[in-house]
Design a protein around this motif. Structure first.
Motif, PDB file in Angstrom:
ATOM      1  N   ASP A 142       0.836  -1.193   0.000  1.00 60.52           N
ATOM      2  CA  ASP A 142       0.000   0.000   0.000  1.00 60.52           C
ATOM      3  C   ASP A 142       0.874   1.247   0.000  1.00 60.52           C
ATOM      4  O   ASP A 142       2.106   1.175  -0.120  1.00 60.52           O
ATOM      5  CB  ASP A 142      -0.959  -0.015   1.200  1.00 60.52           C
ATOM      6  N   ASP A 143       0.265   2.427   0.128  1.00 62.85           N
ATOM      7  CA  ASP A 143       1.007   3.685   0.058  1.00 62.85           C
ATOM      8  C   ASP A 143       2.034   3.815   1.177  1.00 62.85           C
ATOM      9  O   ASP A 143       2.987   4.595   1.065  1.00 62.85           O
ATOM     10  CB  ASP A 143       0.034   4.871   0.119  1.00 62.85           C
ATOM     11  N   SER A 144       1.830   3.065   2.259  1.00 63.81           N
ATOM     12  CA  SER A 144       2.775   3.112   3.379  1.00 63.81           C
ATOM     13  C   SER A 144       3.845   2.030   3.290  1.00 63.81           C
ATOM     14  O   SER A 144       4.652   1.874   4.207  1.00 63.81           O
ATOM     15  CB  SER A 144       2.015   2.960   4.708  1.00 63.81           C
ATOM     16  N   GLY A 145       3.827   1.250   2.208  1.00 63.26           N
ATOM     17  CA  GLY A 145       4.829   0.214   2.027  1.00 63.26           C
ATOM     18  C   GLY A 145       4.533  -1.084   2.740  1.00 63.26           C
ATOM     19  O   GLY A 145       5.403  -1.958   2.828  1.00 63.26           O
ATOM     20  N   ARG A 146       3.303  -1.241   3.260  1.00 64.16           N
ATOM     21  CA  ARG A 146       2.955  -2.446   3.995  1.00 64.16           C
ATOM     22  C   ARG A 146       2.481  -3.554   3.058  1.00 64.16           C
ATOM     23  O   ARG A 146       1.859  -3.278   2.028  1.00 64.16           O
ATOM     24  CB  ARG A 146       1.867  -2.146   5.016  1.00 64.16           C
ATOM     25  N   VAL A 147       2.751  -4.797   3.443  1.00 67.16           N
ATOM     26  CA  VAL A 147       2.224  -5.946   2.693  1.00 67.16           C
ATOM     27  C   VAL A 147       0.701  -5.916   2.801  1.00 67.16           C
ATOM     28  O   VAL A 147       0.144  -5.899   3.903  1.00 67.16           O
ATOM     29  CB  VAL A 147       2.766  -7.270   3.255  1.00 67.16           C
ATOM     30  N   THR A 148       0.024  -5.906   1.659  1.00 67.84           N
ATOM     31  CA  THR A 148      -1.422  -5.705   1.637  1.00 67.84           C
ATOM     32  C   THR A 148      -2.096  -6.739   0.740  1.00 67.84           C
ATOM     33  O   THR A 148      -1.555  -7.109  -0.307  1.00 67.84           O
ATOM     34  CB  THR A 148      -1.759  -4.285   1.130  1.00 67.84           C
ATOM     35  N   LEU A 149      -3.258  -7.204   1.169  1.00 73.11           N
ATOM     36  CA  LEU A 149      -4.067  -8.150   0.394  1.00 73.11           C
ATOM     37  C   LEU A 149      -5.097  -7.368  -0.408  1.00 73.11           C
ATOM     38  O   LEU A 149      -5.835  -6.542   0.150  1.00 73.11           O
ATOM     39  CB  LEU A 149      -4.769  -9.129   1.342  1.00 73.11           C
ATOM     40  N   TYR A 150      -5.117  -7.595  -1.721  1.00 72.28           N
ATOM     41  CA  TYR A 150      -6.041  -6.896  -2.610  1.00 72.28           C
ATOM     42  C   TYR A 150      -6.984  -7.892  -3.288  1.00 72.28           C
ATOM     43  O   TYR A 150      -6.600  -9.035  -3.547  1.00 72.28           O
ATOM     44  CB  TYR A 150      -5.285  -6.148  -3.712  1.00 72.28           C
ATOM     45  N   ARG A 172      -8.075  -5.109   0.903  1.00 75.74           N
ATOM     46  CA  ARG A 172      -8.952  -5.802   1.847  1.00 75.74           C
ATOM     47  C   ARG A 172      -8.323  -5.978   3.221  1.00 75.74           C
ATOM     48  O   ARG A 172      -9.027  -6.109   4.213  1.00 75.74           O
ATOM     49  CB  ARG A 172      -9.329  -7.194   1.305  1.00 75.74           C
ATOM     50  N   TYR A 173      -6.977  -5.992   3.288  1.00 68.62           N
ATOM     51  CA  TYR A 173      -6.322  -6.146   4.588  1.00 68.62           C
ATOM     52  C   TYR A 173      -4.876  -5.709   4.460  1.00 68.62           C
ATOM     53  O   TYR A 173      -4.176  -6.110   3.529  1.00 68.62           O
ATOM     54  CB  TYR A 173      -6.377  -7.602   5.057  1.00 68.62           C
ATOM     55  N   ALA A 174      -4.416  -4.857   5.373  1.00 69.95           N
ATOM     56  CA  ALA A 174      -3.030  -4.396   5.394  1.00 69.95           C
ATOM     57  C   ALA A 174      -2.338  -4.943   6.636  1.00 69.95           C
ATOM     58  O   ALA A 174      -2.830  -4.768   7.757  1.00 69.95           O
ATOM     59  CB  ALA A 174      -2.964  -2.875   5.375  1.00 69.95           C
ATOM     60  N   THR A 175      -1.220  -5.609   6.439  1.00 74.11           N
ATOM     61  CA  THR A 175      -0.451  -6.140   7.565  1.00 74.11           C
ATOM     62  C   THR A 175       0.428  -5.035   8.136  1.00 74.11           C
ATOM     63  O   THR A 175       0.644  -4.005   7.491  1.00 74.11           O
ATOM     64  CB  THR A 175       0.447  -7.310   7.110  1.00 74.11           C
ATOM     65  N   PRO A 176       0.992  -5.232   9.319  1.00 72.61           N
ATOM     66  CA  PRO A 176       1.938  -4.250   9.860  1.00 72.61           C
ATOM     67  C   PRO A 176       3.355  -4.420   9.311  1.00 72.61           C
ATOM     68  O   PRO A 176       4.266  -3.729   9.751  1.00 72.61           O
ATOM     69  CB  PRO A 176       1.894  -4.540  11.369  1.00 72.61           C
ATOM     70  N   ILE A 177       3.540  -5.319   8.348  1.00 78.70           N
ATOM     71  CA  ILE A 177       4.879  -5.664   7.857  1.00 78.70           C
ATOM     72  C   ILE A 177       5.246  -4.811   6.638  1.00 78.70           C
ATOM     73  O   ILE A 177       4.466  -4.701   5.682  1.00 78.70           O
ATOM     74  CB  ILE A 177       4.927  -7.158   7.478  1.00 78.70           C
ATOM     75  N   GLN A 178       6.434  -4.221   6.666  1.00 79.74           N
ATOM     76  CA  GLN A 178       6.939  -3.468   5.525  1.00 79.74           C
ATOM     77  C   GLN A 178       7.461  -4.443   4.458  1.00 79.74           C
ATOM     78  O   GLN A 178       8.239  -5.349   4.758  1.00 79.74           O
ATOM     79  CB  GLN A 178       8.062  -2.522   5.960  1.00 79.74           C
ATOM     80  N   GLU A 227      -0.862 -15.029   5.763  1.00 83.32           N
ATOM     81  CA  GLU A 227      -0.680 -15.618   7.092  1.00 83.32           C
ATOM     82  C   GLU A 227       0.722 -16.210   7.247  1.00 83.32           C
ATOM     83  O   GLU A 227       1.340 -16.101   8.315  1.00 83.32           O
ATOM     84  CB  GLU A 227      -1.749 -16.682   7.325  1.00 83.32           C
ATOM     85  N   ASP A 228       1.242 -16.828   6.179  1.00 80.81           N
ATOM     86  CA  ASP A 228       2.609 -17.367   6.227  1.00 80.81           C
ATOM     87  C   ASP A 228       3.634 -16.251   6.439  1.00 80.81           C
ATOM     88  O   ASP A 228       4.582 -16.388   7.211  1.00 80.81           O
ATOM     89  CB  ASP A 228       2.936 -18.119   4.940  1.00 80.81           C
ATOM     90  N   ILE A 229       3.440 -15.145   5.737  1.00 76.63           N
ATOM     91  CA  ILE A 229       4.352 -14.001   5.873  1.00 76.63           C
ATOM     92  C   ILE A 229       4.287 -13.446   7.286  1.00 76.63           C
ATOM     93  O   ILE A 229       5.323 -13.141   7.901  1.00 76.63           O
ATOM     94  CB  ILE A 229       4.004 -12.923   4.831  1.00 76.63           C
ATOM     95  N   GLU A 230       3.062 -13.329   7.827  1.00 75.99           N
ATOM     96  CA  GLU A 230       2.925 -12.797   9.191  1.00 75.99           C
ATOM     97  C   GLU A 230       3.594 -13.714  10.215  1.00 75.99           C
ATOM     98  O   GLU A 230       4.291 -13.240  11.126  1.00 75.99           O
ATOM     99  CB  GLU A 230       1.447 -12.608   9.531  1.00 75.99           C
ATOM    100  N   ARG A 231       3.392 -15.017  10.049  1.00 75.30           N
ATOM    101  CA  ARG A 231       4.025 -15.957  10.984  1.00 75.30           C
ATOM    102  C   ARG A 231       5.557 -15.880  10.896  1.00 75.30           C
ATOM    103  O   ARG A 231       6.261 -15.902  11.910  1.00 75.30           O
ATOM    104  CB  ARG A 231       3.554 -17.380  10.697  1.00 75.30           C
ATOM    105  N   SER A 232       6.077 -15.775   9.667  1.00 71.43           N
ATOM    106  CA  SER A 232       7.532 -15.740   9.501  1.00 71.43           C
ATOM    107  C   SER A 232       8.144 -14.466  10.070  1.00 71.43           C
ATOM    108  O   SER A 232       9.328 -14.446  10.412  1.00 71.43           O
ATOM    109  CB  SER A 232       7.887 -15.852   8.010  1.00 71.43           C
TER     110      SER A 232
END
Length: 395
Positions: A327-335, A352-358, A386-391
């Motif tokens: 997204d515009d903030s550089g976060r991993v985002t689900l579209y 649809r969902y933005a993670t806190p991960i850059q 979910e895999d990215i968030e867990r890692s």
């Protein structure tokens, strides 16, 4: 007016301070169930699973309230007998909150024991439909403590009624009116001990979908401390006569090789759009200054076709295809949709969902999976997130 289930979502999480998840859930529309086990990890899991599985059968031709009462009472006897026969399960028990939608009568029947809860969101207002069977709730009702004191009382987790400890149990059963637009939420106390009702209402009201809402509720309960297992089940109702919005899980999903075969990769979408624009320019040049009316008519018709194609592409892509990006903030985002923006700022995707991960913080292979914009099914895209968030250590 008859009702239908327009959207539904579930999510369960161990939380940050427990080693096992003792919660269980069951959903088979029109039945939705949440159970929160107790008595140690193994015993709690056994009790909550037995309670939830008691609803895993065909609905009888009986009033919903009677079915709820009889099923909960039968589940209690099953759990009590299991504990009586196995000393390792002594003292186990579980809460239960179950809902059955009766679309024809515009009602939802609710059965309840313990401190799991049922809520109804209507026009932005969240209403608690169940009463906690807990020591603190009884103290509050008797005026011995205030509402504010009840929120943080050290004995808040002590419940006064549950399935299993006694041979018989008295469930609370009620029927509440339902209407199009209502959202119902069932949850374990792992959510409500971390987030107050106002917070829950804000999340449900602002979320773009129930899937996004359930994910956010669990994430924010964990950020608030995640002291217990967290389980949420949500469903939304709509007028049965109104056109369905559609669900990504319904029907065929065009992904991977099939999507490329049909020309729905992002590269191919760009190529076709550019080719169409070039073709129209060539036709305009070759037509010259003469025969203005036919040329104008052709322009109008071409414009209508382009608008129709864009509208169909946006509608189809948004229903069928998912991808990851930043997204515009550089976060991993689900579209959801296809990763392309048409002229005049028309986007064929929605976040649809933005993670806190850059994205830049990911290893190269993971980063390419995000920036490559590969078209995926919903389940594949969610699994990758979910895999990215867990890692990255995100709970």
């Amino acid at each position: 007016m008859a009702l239908r289930i327009e959207d539904e979502a579930v999510r369960t999480d161990t939380g940050r301070q427990r080693s096992a998840n003792e919660d269980s859930l069951f959903t088979r529309p029109p039945v939705f169930v949440v159970a929160d086990g107790m008595g140690g990890a193994q015993a709690g899991e056994v009790a909550s699973k037995a309670a939830a599985e008691s609803f895993d059968r065909e609905l009888p031709d009986a009033p919903p309230e009677r079915y709820l009462r009889e099923t909960i009472e039968a589940a209690n006897r099953t759990i009590h007998e299991l504990a009586r026969r196995d000393p390792g399960l002594t003292g186990m028990g579980t809460t239960i909150t179950a809902a059955i939608i009766d679309p024809g009568s515009e009602e939802v029947a609710i059965g309840h024991v313990g401190d799991s809860r049922a809520y109804r969101l209507r026009e932005g207002r969240l209403e608690r439909l169940t009463r906690d069977h807990s020591l603190v709730e009884e103290m509050r009702r008797k005026g011995q403590i205030t509402d504010a004191q009840a929120e943080d009382h050290p004995q808040r987790s002590i419940i006064t009624r549950a399935l299993g400890p006694e041979p018989e149990v008295e469930p609370d059963v009620q029927t509440v009116p339902a209407q199009a637009g209502d959202v119902f939420l069932l949850c374990s106390d792992g959510l409500t001990t971390m987030l107050d009702d106002a917070h829950i209402a804000r999340v449900l009201s602002r979320a773009s979908s129930l899937e996004a809402a359930t994910r956010t509720l669990v994430d924010e309960a964990n950020r608030a401390g995640g002291r217990d297992n967290i389980t949420v089940v949500a469903f939304a109702l709509a007028d049965a006569a109104a056109p369905a919005r559609g669900n990504p899980d319904e029907g065929a999903t065009l992904v991977g090789a099939s999507a490329e075969e049909a020309g729905l990769t992002s590269t191919e979408v760009r190529r076709r759009a550019a080719g169409e624009a070039a073709r129209q320019r060539r036709e305009q040049v070759s037509a010259g200054p003469r025969r203005r009316w036919p040329r104008r008519l052709a322009k109008v018709l071409a414009g209508i076709l382009v608008v129709a194609a864009v509208a169909f592409g946006a509608w189809y892509g948004n229903r069928q295809i998912w991808f990851l990006g930043s997204d515009d903030s550089g976060r991993v985002t689900l579209y959801r949709g296809v990763p392309y923006e048409l002229p005049f700022g028309l986007e064929l995707y929605q976040d649809r969902y933005a993670t806190p991960i850059q994205t830049d913080s990911l290893p190269e292979k993971r980063r390419e999976a995000v920036t490559g914009h590969k078209l995926r099914s919903r389940s594949d895209a969610v699994s990758l997130v979910e895999d990215i968030e867990r890692s990255q250590g995100v709970p």
